[in-house]
Motif scaffolding. Structure first.
Motif, mmCIF file in Angstrom:
data_model
loop_
_atom_site.group_PDB
_atom_site.id
_atom_site.type_symbol
_atom_site.label_atom_id
_atom_site.label_comp_id
_atom_site.label_asym_id
_atom_site.label_seq_id
_atom_site.Cartn_x
_atom_site.Cartn_y
_atom_site.Cartn_z
ATOM 1 N N ALA A 66 -1.152 -4.773 5.589
ATOM 2 C CA ALA A 66 -0.150 -3.865 5.017
ATOM 3 C C ALA A 66 -0.150 -2.533 5.747
ATOM 4 O O ALA A 66 0.905 -1.965 6.043
ATOM 5 C CB ALA A 66 -0.415 -3.657 3.527
ATOM 6 N N ALA A 67 -1.341 -2.027 6.072
ATOM 7 C CA ALA A 67 -1.432 -0.740 6.766
ATOM 8 C C ALA A 67 -0.816 -0.823 8.153
ATOM 9 O O ALA A 67 -0.197 0.127 8.631
ATOM 10 C CB ALA A 67 -2.894 -0.307 6.862
ATOM 11 N N SER A 78 3.041 -1.074 7.664
ATOM 12 C CA SER A 78 3.653 0.166 7.205
ATOM 13 C C SER A 78 3.558 1.268 8.253
ATOM 14 O O SER A 78 4.034 2.369 8.037
ATOM 15 C CB SER A 78 2.985 0.628 5.909
ATOM 16 O OG SER A 78 1.661 1.022 6.180
ATOM 17 N N GLU A 116 0.904 2.833 9.307
ATOM 18 C CA GLU A 116 -0.170 3.815 9.141
ATOM 19 C C GLU A 116 -1.298 3.590 10.141
ATOM 20 O O GLU A 116 -2.087 4.486 10.409
ATOM 21 C CB GLU A 116 -0.749 3.719 7.724
ATOM 22 C CG GLU A 116 0.191 4.219 6.656
ATOM 23 C CD GLU A 116 -0.233 3.714 5.296
ATOM 24 O OE1 GLU A 116 -1.024 4.387 4.641
ATOM 25 O OE2 GLU A 116 0.232 2.632 4.885
ATOM 26 N N ILE A 118 1.249 -2.347 -3.090
ATOM 27 C CA ILE A 118 1.147 -1.940 -1.677
ATOM 28 C C ILE A 118 2.354 -2.461 -0.900
ATOM 29 O O ILE A 118 2.995 -1.727 -0.144
ATOM 30 C CB ILE A 118 -0.155 -2.469 -1.043
ATOM 31 C CG1 ILE A 118 -1.357 -1.710 -1.589
ATOM 32 C CG2 ILE A 118 -0.113 -2.339 0.476
ATOM 33 C CD1 ILE A 118 -2.684 -2.208 -1.088
ATOM 34 N N TYR A 119 2.675 -3.729 -1.113
ATOM 35 C CA TYR A 119 3.787 -4.288 -0.325
ATOM 36 C C TYR A 119 5.114 -3.656 -0.690
ATOM 37 O O TYR A 119 5.947 -3.436 0.167
ATOM 38 C CB TYR A 119 3.812 -5.821 -0.432
ATOM 39 C CG TYR A 119 3.001 -6.400 0.676
ATOM 40 C CD1 TYR A 119 1.631 -6.608 0.518
ATOM 41 C CD2 TYR A 119 3.550 -6.641 1.930
ATOM 42 C CE1 TYR A 119 0.852 -7.052 1.559
ATOM 43 C CE2 TYR A 119 2.771 -7.089 2.978
ATOM 44 C CZ TYR A 119 1.437 -7.304 2.788
ATOM 45 O OH TYR A 119 0.649 -7.730 3.837
ATOM 46 N N ALA A 132 4.336 0.672 0.002
ATOM 47 C CA ALA A 132 3.829 1.121 1.302
ATOM 48 C C ALA A 132 4.538 0.407 2.445
ATOM 49 O O ALA A 132 4.957 1.030 3.412
ATOM 50 C CB ALA A 132 2.326 0.894 1.387
ATOM 51 N N VAL A 133 4.693 -0.915 2.326
ATOM 52 C CA VAL A 133 5.255 -1.661 3.453
ATOM 53 C C VAL A 133 6.779 -1.645 3.418
ATOM 54 O O VAL A 133 7.426 -1.324 4.418
ATOM 55 C CB VAL A 133 4.733 -3.114 3.451
ATOM 56 C CG1 VAL A 133 5.362 -3.899 4.585
ATOM 57 C CG2 VAL A 133 3.218 -3.123 3.591
ATOM 58 N N ARG A 148 7.847 2.358 2.159
ATOM 59 C CA ARG A 148 7.104 3.357 2.943
ATOM 60 C C ARG A 148 7.044 4.721 2.262
ATOM 61 O O ARG A 148 7.117 5.758 2.913
ATOM 62 C CB ARG A 148 7.695 3.495 4.351
ATOM 63 C CG ARG A 148 7.704 2.174 5.079
ATOM 64 C CD ARG A 148 7.629 2.345 6.563
ATOM 65 N NE ARG A 148 7.507 1.036 7.189
ATOM 66 C CZ ARG A 148 7.326 0.837 8.478
ATOM 67 N NH1 ARG A 148 7.241 1.865 9.284
ATOM 68 N NH2 ARG A 148 7.222 -0.366 8.960
ATOM 69 N N SER A 179 -0.896 2.950 2.007
ATOM 70 C CA SER A 179 -1.401 1.658 1.552
ATOM 71 C C SER A 179 -2.906 1.680 1.326
ATOM 72 O O SER A 179 -3.447 0.801 0.683
ATOM 73 C CB SER A 179 -1.057 0.575 2.573
ATOM 74 O OG SER A 179 -1.586 0.919 3.835
ATOM 75 N N PHE A 180 -3.593 2.663 1.874
ATOM 76 C CA PHE A 180 -5.050 2.648 1.732
ATOM 77 C C PHE A 180 -5.600 4.067 1.821
ATOM 78 O O PHE A 180 -4.919 4.981 2.275
ATOM 79 C CB PHE A 180 -5.699 1.797 2.820
ATOM 80 C CG PHE A 180 -5.678 2.448 4.172
ATOM 81 C CD1 PHE A 180 -6.770 3.174 4.616
ATOM 82 C CD2 PHE A 180 -4.571 2.356 4.989
ATOM 83 C CE1 PHE A 180 -6.756 3.796 5.853
ATOM 84 C CE2 PHE A 180 -4.545 2.970 6.231
ATOM 85 C CZ PHE A 180 -5.643 3.693 6.655
#
Lengths: 515, 320
Positions: free
Chosen positions: A229-230, A233, A235, B151-152, B155-156, B159, B163-164
């Protein structure tokens, strides 16, 4: 310091668009320590290769090339090796690099608390000839000694003494646990264990700069799904590894791609050679080479690679991958898949109706290890070998194997020296205190035991290869292990980042460019 | 009274000692730390020497005794994985967990009470029923899945949120806080919702059923008969009487928010003690596991002790 100001500055920094030259990468494991001699594991050595340097280093294709040493040659009569050191090299704190640092690093790395001391087992002394010449004396000729010390990192003796870090920080903490002072292209700027480690380019580096990053930030992300996911996205610029089952999905997406390669780790099946009985009390069939061959002919490696590894790995025929030094090219064939032949072999060995046994397996050590074992169980069942799968975490696995509680087991081996001699020493030599330490099955062949020291000290390449070929042939003939495949490397990379994937799974920052 | 308190404290200490003993008896089943500490080229002597120096050859009660002896002097040992003092590592990681627990606890309490009152007042309304149905999902979906879904989505796909991680933190004294930076506050949103969702639905359902119960009481009817406004009846009279059991439950749930942060922390790579514990299990880092388990049990025992003592303070019958 004005905290509010700091907070505002930080917030402003975050609001601004990220500079493209800041490179962020993530991996599942945080390097445990910044001490280059305390832990011999890929996460630690791979990370520290960006901060510390050795006398020699490996290039993009794993060949040995000059680093802190510019030249090296064997001493007469196999007494050791002479290294000519690079002049004008400075450590990150500005201290000059000299032969004294090499001698100090040898003493540190070969001390009792060091985890890399096995590299120096054949070394009797390190002699400083002059400021830029060092003789490393060995008890016997060591033709591949330079290969074996590519990860031996040189620490500044003055820095270590000044910061009370002359000892290896393993069971105790010292300054080198959280701080580093190497000579490599990047210097350690900040270190928060398990959280974030920041590197910046070292302006005084001796080499030619190929990267264009101004800052590199490493974050451990343990959970695969979170790491993916990171990456998606934006990041994180690069993650290692990508789960095999997610690779296709990531490749299909925009803005990221998967860099595929082959690692050096061979996954194989091992056997209880010297056990009288199986775990269930029945006589041990695996001491019979025909049974071991039947296993090899019953396991459909191609099917495992296609379904479980999604086409990412390559079949293995020997204990080392084809790319490693000393690989026997003439023996690069696996026993053909032939369940009928396997059944015939079993019948010939006295097991026409097959037998029951236990397959021990890890479930958190290798890529999809438990799924591979389940597939193996199914394939062996087709020829009459009924396995009960015992899969567990790796923390319990090695103690069980050491205690002999297994019939057949899964093992992965990555040759530290990238040479075919490495697995012989640990997996094939008769089990002992220093040699054969991973030969759980108890295979013992006096001829191979005799050949190993000869291979280790043979200067002539073709004579050495001939001996390696002989051992490889014997191992295949005796079916000591059944090599299955070479593990894949899958890195997820954001588009616009170019980097090099080395088969030892080391991530080298100085080969990274960011658009 | 004094003897009651003394007895309760004594019992608490006994519980702690037993927890520690059970923990140490279990560690041997987690695995052998020596294998994770040494590289593949280790010799048999290396293994033996390390086992000896770590005291792993001693029986578990001897290891436990040594641990207790050192812990009483404030020394929790050295982490096998990081090679650093455990007390230092825990002090570094605890603020992350406590801030996450505080935010998700507040979120659960405020949202839980608000939605609970709402669904009780509008018990036949469409939105109240929709909330009740959705809350079932909150209770039944595992934390892990909720975290990944959030998260999906945020974050994904959108945006909007990270996500972390914890974002930027600022050191205030020895405490690293994420409350003072924008990225730190943003980073708290998803993990807090993930961690607090279950507690929120629990409190919501509790408030709702208590509220429905209270609304049937005579004094509410009298209040209506007196012509008090709906708002005064709901919030001044009904809600107050609803909150007594809610406060008790919330107090007890606070402990479990901290303890169950493990999963949320793993999903969001939140650098708290829960993630530290997961790492420790994988590595068989016994000193860290022992310290974490003792910390959590001290916390649970402490909360229970305080609750018990509060009961004594509140209920005069217990004092005799």
């Amino acid at each position: 310091m004005n905290r509010l100001l700091t907070a505002t500055a930080l917030a402003a920094m975050l609001a601004a668009p990220a500079y493209s030259e800041t490179f962020r990468w993530a991996s599942t494991t945080d390097p445990q320590t910044m001490d280059p001699h305390a832990v011999s594991s890929t996460p630690v050595l791979g990370f520290l290769n960006n901060v510390y340097e050795g006398l020699v280093r490996r290039g993009r294709d794993m060949t040995i090339e000059a680093s802190l040493a510019t030249a090296w040659e064997p001493l007469p009569e196999g007494a050791g090796w002479r290294f000519t050191l690079r002049e004008g090299v400075t450590f990150h704190d500005g201290a000059a690099f000299t032969a004294e640092d090499v001698r100090f690093s040898y003493e540190r790395a070969s001390s009792e608390a060091s985890d890399v001391r096995s590299w120096f087992a054949p070394v009797s002394d390190v002699v400083v000839v002059d400021d830029f010449t060092v003789d490393i004396l060995t008890t016997a000729p060591q033709p591949i000694f330079p290969d074996s010390i590519a990860n031996w990192m040189i620490m500044d003796s003055g820095w270590a003494a000044a910061n009370d870090a002359t000892g290896v920080a393993r069971d105790v903490e010292n300054f080198a646990t959280l701080n580093a002072n190497g000579t490599a292209a990047f210097r350690l700027v900040s270190r928060q264990p398990d959280l974030e480690t920041v590197l910046e380019p070292f302006d005084g580096w001796w080499g030619e700069v190929e990267h264009n990053i101004t800052q590199a930030i490493f974050t451990p992300i343990q959970n695969d799904a979170t790491a993916v996911a990171a990456l998606l996205s934006g990041e994180i610029d690069m993650i290692n590894p990508v789960p095999v089952q997610d690779a296709a999905r990531i490749e299909a997406g925009d803005g990221v791609s998967v860099l595929r390669g082959i690692e050096t780790r061979v996954i194989m099946l091992g056997f209880a050679h010297d056990h009288e009985t199986l775990q269930n009390g029945a006589p041990n069939p695996f001491s019979d080479v025909r049974v071991r061959r039947a296993v090899a002919q019953a396991v459909n490696v191609d099917a495992i690679l296609q379904t479980i590894m999604r086409g990412s790995a390559e079949p293995a025929s020997q204990l080392v991958p084809p790319s490693s030094r000393g690989f026997s090219t003439g023996l690069d064939t696996r026993p053909p898949l032939d369940p009928d032949a396997a059944r015939a072999l079993l019948a010939e060995a006295g097991y026409p109706d097959g037998f029951d046994f236990t397959l021990s397996c890890t479930n958190d050590r290798y890529i999809n290890d438990e799924a591979v074992c389940q597939a193996v169980v199914g394939m062996l069942a087709q020829v009459g070998m009924t396995a009960t799968l015992e899969a567990g975490p790796v923390s319990n696995y090695w103690p069980e194997l050491r205690a002999g509680n297994f019939d057949m087991y899964l093992l992965g081996w990555s040759p530290g020296t990238f040479d075919a001699e490495h697995p012989l020493r640990f997996l094939v030599h008769t089990a002992g205190d220093a040699l054969g330490t991973w030969n759980f099955g108890g295979y013992s062949n006096p001829r191979i035991d005799a050949l190993i020291p000869l291979i280790q000290s043979e200067i002539d390449d073709s004579a050495r290869q001939a001996m390696l070929d002989e051992t490889a042939a014997t191992i295949q003939e005796d079916m000591v292990y059944v090599p299955l495949y070479v593990e894949p490397l899958l890195w997820g990379v954001r588009d616009g980042v170019s980097l090099t994937q080395r088969p030892d799974n080391f991530f080298i920052l100085r080969w990274v460019t960011v658009d | 009274m004094v003897s009651y308190i003394f007895r309760r404290i004594l019992q608490s200490v006994l519980v702690l000692l037993v927890v520690g003993l059970v923990a140490f008896a279990m560690f041997r089943f987690v695995g052998d730390p020596v294998d994770t500490m040494l590289g593949q080229e280790r010799t048999v002597q290396d293994i033996e020497r390390l086992r000896e120096s770590l005291g792993l050859n001693d029986p578990f009660f001897v290891q436990y005794w040594n641990f207790l002896g050192r812990a009483l002097q404030g020394d929790l040992g050295i982490s096998y994985r990081q090679g650093r003092p455990v007390a230092e590592i825990i002090a570094e990681r605890l603020p992350a967990t406590l801030e996450l627990a505080a935010v998700s606890g507040t979120f659960a309490l405020l949202m839980g009470i608000g939605l609970g009152v709402f669904t009780a007042i509008r018990r036949h309304g469409f939105s109240a029923n929709a909330i009740m149905a959705l809350s079932l999902i909150g209770v039944s979906l595992p934390t892990f899945l909720i975290g990944i879904l959030l998260i999906y989505l945020f974050a994904v796909e959108l945006r909007w949120l990270p996500s972390f991680g914890r974002g930027e933190t600022v050191m205030v004294g020895g405490w690293s806080t994420g409350f003072l930076t924008q990225s730190g506050l943003i980073a708290l949103i998803l993990p807090s919702i993930t961690l607090g969702l279950y507690q929120m639905t629990l409190i919501m359902r509790l408030v709702r059923s208590e509220m429905l119960e209270v609304m049937r009481q005579d004094y509410i009817r009298f209040a209506r008969a007196r012509g008090l406004s709906q708002r005064a009846i709901h919030f001044r009279h009904a809600l107050k009487n609803t909150l007594v059991p809610v406060i008790t439950v919330t107090g007890l749930q606070l402990g479990s928010i901290i303890a169950f942060a493990i999963i949320t922390e793993t999903v969001f790579q939140w650098p708290g003690v829960g993630l530290l514990f997961i790492n420790a299990i994988q590595f068989v880092d016994i000193p860290v596991m022992a310290a974490y388990l003792m910390l959590i049990s001290v916390m649970f025992v402490g909360i229970n002790l305080i609750v018990d003592l509060l009961y004594v303070a509140i209920d005069p019958r217990l004092r005799s």
